[in-house]
Design a protein around this motif. Sequence first.
Motif, mmCIF file in Angstrom:
data_model
loop_
_atom_site.group_PDB
_atom_site.id
_atom_site.type_symbol
_atom_site.label_atom_id
_atom_site.label_comp_id
_atom_site.label_asym_id
_atom_site.label_seq_id
_atom_site.Cartn_x
_atom_site.Cartn_y
_atom_site.Cartn_z
ATOM 1 N N SER A 74 -14.560 -12.978 -75.889
ATOM 2 C CA SER A 74 -15.541 -13.978 -76.035
ATOM 3 C C SER A 74 -15.177 -15.309 -75.526
ATOM 4 O O SER A 74 -14.338 -15.609 -74.888
ATOM 5 N N LEU A 75 -16.480 -16.108 -75.518
ATOM 6 C CA LEU A 75 -16.375 -17.430 -74.814
ATOM 7 C C LEU A 75 -17.166 -18.564 -75.703
ATOM 8 O O LEU A 75 -17.960 -18.076 -76.299
ATOM 9 N N GLN A 76 -16.998 -19.711 -75.587
ATOM 10 C CA GLN A 76 -17.854 -20.725 -76.222
ATOM 11 C C GLN A 76 -17.898 -21.608 -75.099
ATOM 12 O O GLN A 76 -17.381 -21.788 -74.084
ATOM 13 N N VAL A 77 -19.317 -22.602 -75.259
ATOM 14 C CA VAL A 77 -19.718 -23.434 -74.711
ATOM 15 C C VAL A 77 -19.545 -24.764 -75.330
ATOM 16 O O VAL A 77 -20.079 -25.044 -76.494
ATOM 17 N N TYR A 78 -18.622 -25.906 -74.891
ATOM 18 C CA TYR A 78 -18.740 -27.100 -75.648
ATOM 19 C C TYR A 78 -20.149 -27.567 -75.648
ATOM 20 O O TYR A 78 -20.920 -27.827 -74.889
ATOM 21 N N GLY A 79 -20.420 -28.032 -76.564
ATOM 22 C CA GLY A 79 -21.704 -28.864 -77.184
ATOM 23 C C GLY A 79 -23.011 -28.015 -76.507
ATOM 24 O O GLY A 79 -23.622 -28.269 -75.714
ATOM 25 N N VAL A 80 -23.030 -26.658 -77.058
ATOM 26 C CA VAL A 80 -24.029 -25.548 -76.459
ATOM 27 C C VAL A 80 -25.402 -26.651 -76.431
ATOM 28 O O VAL A 80 -26.169 -25.853 -75.704
ATOM 29 N N ASP A 81 -25.744 -27.227 -77.416
ATOM 30 C CA ASP A 81 -27.195 -27.628 -77.383
ATOM 31 C C ASP A 81 -27.434 -28.693 -76.312
ATOM 32 O O ASP A 81 -28.480 -28.726 -76.012
ATOM 33 N N GLY A 82 -26.376 -29.440 -76.010
ATOM 34 C CA GLY A 82 -26.628 -30.382 -75.309
ATOM 35 C C GLY A 82 -26.451 -30.065 -73.407
ATOM 36 O O GLY A 82 -26.241 -31.045 -72.771
ATOM 37 N N VAL A 83 -25.778 -29.000 -73.244
ATOM 38 C CA VAL A 83 -25.558 -28.663 -72.244
ATOM 39 C C VAL A 83 -26.735 -28.760 -70.882
ATOM 40 O O VAL A 83 -27.665 -28.344 -71.364
ATOM 41 N N GLU A 84 -26.211 -29.054 -69.730
ATOM 42 C CA GLU A 84 -27.323 -28.949 -68.814
ATOM 43 C C GLU A 84 -27.757 -27.610 -68.558
ATOM 44 O O GLU A 84 -27.050 -26.751 -68.499
ATOM 45 N N THR A 85 -29.285 -27.354 -68.368
ATOM 46 C CA THR A 85 -29.647 -25.921 -68.278
ATOM 47 C C THR A 85 -29.314 -25.442 -66.925
ATOM 48 O O THR A 85 -28.633 -24.401 -67.024
ATOM 49 N N THR A 86 -28.756 -26.321 -65.797
ATOM 50 C CA THR A 86 -28.237 -25.673 -64.741
ATOM 51 C C THR A 86 -27.001 -25.209 -64.924
ATOM 52 O O THR A 86 -26.566 -24.118 -64.338
ATOM 53 N N THR A 87 -26.094 -25.826 -65.805
ATOM 54 C CA THR A 87 -24.883 -25.295 -66.059
ATOM 55 C C THR A 87 -24.920 -24.152 -67.024
ATOM 56 O O THR A 87 -24.050 -23.201 -66.791
ATOM 57 N N ALA A 88 -25.731 -23.891 -67.878
ATOM 58 C CA ALA A 88 -25.837 -22.706 -68.653
ATOM 59 C C ALA A 88 -26.374 -21.431 -67.893
ATOM 60 O O ALA A 88 -25.743 -20.618 -67.939
ATOM 61 N N SER A 89 -27.098 -21.888 -66.994
ATOM 62 C CA SER A 89 -27.786 -20.986 -66.026
ATOM 63 C C SER A 89 -26.699 -20.475 -65.061
ATOM 64 O O SER A 89 -26.566 -19.466 -64.753
ATOM 65 N N CYS A 90 -25.836 -21.263 -64.764
ATOM 66 C CA CYS A 90 -24.428 -21.120 -63.832
ATOM 67 C C CYS A 90 -23.526 -20.160 -64.570
ATOM 68 O O CYS A 90 -23.070 -19.268 -63.908
ATOM 69 N N LEU A 91 -23.752 -20.386 -65.893
ATOM 70 C CA LEU A 91 -22.596 -19.374 -66.553
ATOM 71 C C LEU A 91 -23.318 -18.013 -66.610
ATOM 72 O O LEU A 91 -22.531 -16.912 -66.626
ATOM 73 N N ALA A 92 -24.707 -18.116 -67.093
ATOM 74 C CA ALA A 92 -25.293 -16.850 -66.992
ATOM 75 C C ALA A 92 -25.073 -15.927 -65.737
ATOM 76 O O ALA A 92 -24.745 -14.906 -65.488
ATOM 77 N N ASP A 93 -25.205 -16.822 -64.623
ATOM 78 C CA ASP A 93 -24.972 -16.067 -63.229
ATOM 79 C C ASP A 93 -23.590 -15.526 -62.956
ATOM 80 O O ASP A 93 -23.365 -14.573 -62.578
ATOM 81 N N LEU A 94 -22.727 -16.360 -63.673
ATOM 82 C CA LEU A 94 -21.266 -15.958 -63.455
ATOM 83 C C LEU A 94 -20.953 -14.625 -64.290
ATOM 84 O O LEU A 94 -20.190 -13.735 -63.794
ATOM 85 N N LEU A 95 -21.463 -14.678 -65.467
ATOM 86 C CA LEU A 95 -21.207 -13.586 -66.335
ATOM 87 C C LEU A 95 -21.781 -12.231 -65.577
ATOM 88 O O LEU A 95 -21.348 -11.142 -65.839
ATOM 89 N N ASN A 96 -23.192 -12.358 -65.051
ATOM 90 C CA ASN A 96 -23.741 -11.382 -64.302
ATOM 91 C C ASN A 96 -22.854 -10.878 -63.269
ATOM 92 O O ASN A 96 -22.676 -9.736 -63.030
ATOM 93 N N ASP A 97 -22.465 -12.033 -62.554
ATOM 94 C CA ASP A 97 -21.397 -11.568 -61.493
ATOM 95 C C ASP A 97 -20.080 -10.927 -61.883
ATOM 96 O O ASP A 97 -19.561 -9.900 -61.376
ATOM 97 N N PHE A 98 -19.662 -11.346 -62.944
ATOM 98 C CA PHE A 98 -18.467 -10.879 -63.402
ATOM 99 C C PHE A 98 -18.576 -9.186 -63.783
ATOM 100 O O PHE A 98 -17.798 -8.204 -63.701
ATOM 101 N N ARG A 99 -19.721 -8.950 -64.376
ATOM 102 C CA ARG A 99 -20.085 -7.755 -64.855
ATOM 103 C C ARG A 99 -20.127 -6.807 -63.641
ATOM 104 O O ARG A 99 -19.726 -5.478 -63.721
ATOM 105 N N GLU A 100 -20.858 -7.150 -62.532
ATOM 106 C CA GLU A 100 -21.054 -6.449 -61.430
ATOM 107 C C GLU A 100 -19.478 -6.139 -60.757
ATOM 108 O O GLU A 100 -19.244 -5.357 -60.351
ATOM 109 N N TYR A 101 -18.670 -7.136 -60.915
ATOM 110 C CA TYR A 101 -17.363 -7.134 -60.246
ATOM 111 C C TYR A 101 -16.554 -6.308 -61.154
ATOM 112 O O TYR A 101 -15.588 -5.460 -60.524
ATOM 113 N N GLY A 102 -16.692 -6.425 -62.574
ATOM 114 C CA GLY A 102 -16.110 -5.423 -63.485
ATOM 115 C C GLY A 102 -14.463 -5.243 -63.208
ATOM 116 O O GLY A 102 -13.986 -4.103 -63.249
ATOM 117 N N THR A 103 -13.769 -6.432 -62.869
ATOM 118 C CA THR A 103 -12.390 -6.341 -62.735
ATOM 119 C C THR A 103 -11.595 -7.368 -63.575
ATOM 120 O O THR A 103 -12.077 -8.269 -63.192
#
Lengths: 484, 256
Positions: free
Chosen positions: A369-398
């Motif tokens: 699991s992971l958390q995002v500090y101040g999840v309500d106030g985080v920049e959309t681009t940063t949250a979107s970047c996290l989503a992109d990272l998690l997708n990338d991680f899933r594809e990398y799968g290692t």
Amino acid sequence: MQRPANEVDLTNAPKTITTCRRLLSYLLRATRLQIDRDKIGQGRFASLSAELSDALIPLVVSERSALGFYRALCARFSVDPTGGDGNWGPIEAWLPDGRIRWDRALASLDYAHMRLVIHENPAFLSTFAFSSPCDGEDSIFSSFPEPAAVGAYRPTLPGMLIAPRSYRTVWTLVSPMAHGADEKSGNVNLFRRHRVVNPLTGEQAYVPFMAGNAVRGMWRDMVMARWLALIGLKPTDLPAERVHALFAGGSVEAGADGAGVNLAVRKRARELCPPWDLVAGCTDQQIMSGRARVHDAVLFCRENAWLVHAALGRADDLVEFAAALPHASELTQLRLGTRHAHRDYAGSDGTQMIFNQELVIGGAQMLHSLQVYGVDGVETTTASCLADLLNDFREYGTVGAANARGLGLIAFDSYQPGDGAPPLPDPAIYLEYVEKRRDDMRAWALRQNEPAPPIKPMKGGKGKPSRPVAPLADHGPDPAEGVL
Amino acid sequence: MTWLDENRDWLARAAERCRPRSSEPLRLRVWLRSPLVWDAWNGVGIDGALQHAIVLRETGRLADDVFADAPRSVFADIAVPLADVERAGRRIACASWAQPPVCAVESLRYWRKRARAELMPIPGGKGVLVTGGGAYKSLQIPVPTLATPYVDFFVVGDRSLLSDLLRDVGAIGRGRAGGLGSVLGTEITSESEDRSLRWRGRPMRATPVADEHEAALHFEHGAYELREAATRAPYWHMSTRALCAMPIVRLGQEAA
């Protein structure tokens, strides 16, 4: 020392960590006395205590019972516990209160306690084994008291929890996984463990885990490499200080902690590099926090059952759930590795090696699991970047080490928001943002258009300016390489 | 415009939203999913973690960015849903240090950092990147931790405000970003007596005292030590330091 006249019967003796430590110490001493210099060679014999100390943890981890442990120990040191090679009969541990044969001694030991005692301090056991018997030595065991929880322990378990908002998934290991232990144990590379206390039983155990910091470091590498690729740069194009900051968090250089805070620099870093906002570090003499808090990966095992049960919000009975899970010790295996020197090839200067690596077996599961500090106030681009990272991680799968050898392959569903956590935005927002601000991002990454850093006075140098290590403002890629 | 002027709005907003409406003795049982960084010398507090969550909520920014340019002479008192009391002229929050259960044991975690030398441009001159020291040094640092399923905080505060705020307290103690001190969840239960400051003759948190006589008056001999310590969150601020009776935390000690 005279052979004790009486034989002790430990069949009904209490099985505690203290009694286990004591009996194991005496048994190892008896075993050590049977090691023959001629059988193992002078070289090994000279450093026998260190070898025993190094061997104990790998042996107790790789075996599944006290008998198995002792067989492996005897095999390693060419000891015959049956006494067939001498005149003394089967090995006996000589305790102050009597003697006990090795097999009976092992029968009275709890293997979970053995693991704990050996993990706690193998050097203690080896030191005792190699010391000469003396009066009063037995009192040392009462100096290490029993953990307070053992005995009249009442299970204390989580009830109605106010859970922090987080994102979680369950990894299933498609291949065995390696993650190096904190300390070396000879030529055995153990899996990383930490001590846990099981609130269901009050007992302690050393359980394999994957450190959140390790996952965070891997994610940092991935998210930064991807960002650089998106803006058309390679890490080697960047100044060394910037690469170090992006991929390893940078370092607190002299003056960074007391340097003037530059909010514009901090804002620019977060704005132009969304991955930096996520994991941050120290750059341009600014120490900054990242938004992502990455948790340890928790192995599904009996010792962690309460934690997995609570984190997943399972409705079934905890005791039944725990009973259905294997012990952590059953989820690892040793794999033999070799490295050939290839001395048959002229000019080979390789080193021949044989080693063992402890792995968590394929099929095991881990909660992450992971958390995002101040999840309500985080920049959309940063949250979107996290989503992109998690997708990338899933594809990398290692995850973990030795991926090139096929270790650490995992499969998992996408990270799901827990109670109250908002869903992560579309990764396309981040990709569009990068495309839009590409030139600004490149300039930031390359440290272009930035004033040269002030020359710091050298420590103890009577005010003389220090020699600049490398020019920072014009440390961009070599135009001759055609990168720009 | 001073830092205080720039931040006055959200500080006032936080004070309005987070000051306790009603206070009662509570136990916050914080269940942990990972070891807690442990320093028996300076215990783990909950009031700082609550403040951190409030800053994030009110500003949307990380606390180190908000306070980065705050002058050292300015102390911003961020309201938390905990009652305050005055001791030796200092206001302190009614919140104990983390109290581990008797089954807790000390442990160790290594914190590692590796310079990615393979990604670096070849430095000018010698073409050698030193990772054994200097700016690119790789590190393996042992961090003392506590292996425990939970810790208890005894507080006097507003239950409903705390219930809401605790959803954003994801970790306590140090090393939070890398997964240490991760909070699985918190249980709030009522307590019949207030144990936030003193219990069975021992201090439950750093408690300001005028001198050793006052400390001896309030606490039992051997249950505390006298030294200068921070008294109010944010604890890094030097102006909060004062002579305090400090708890002597011993593992295996019954907290509840």
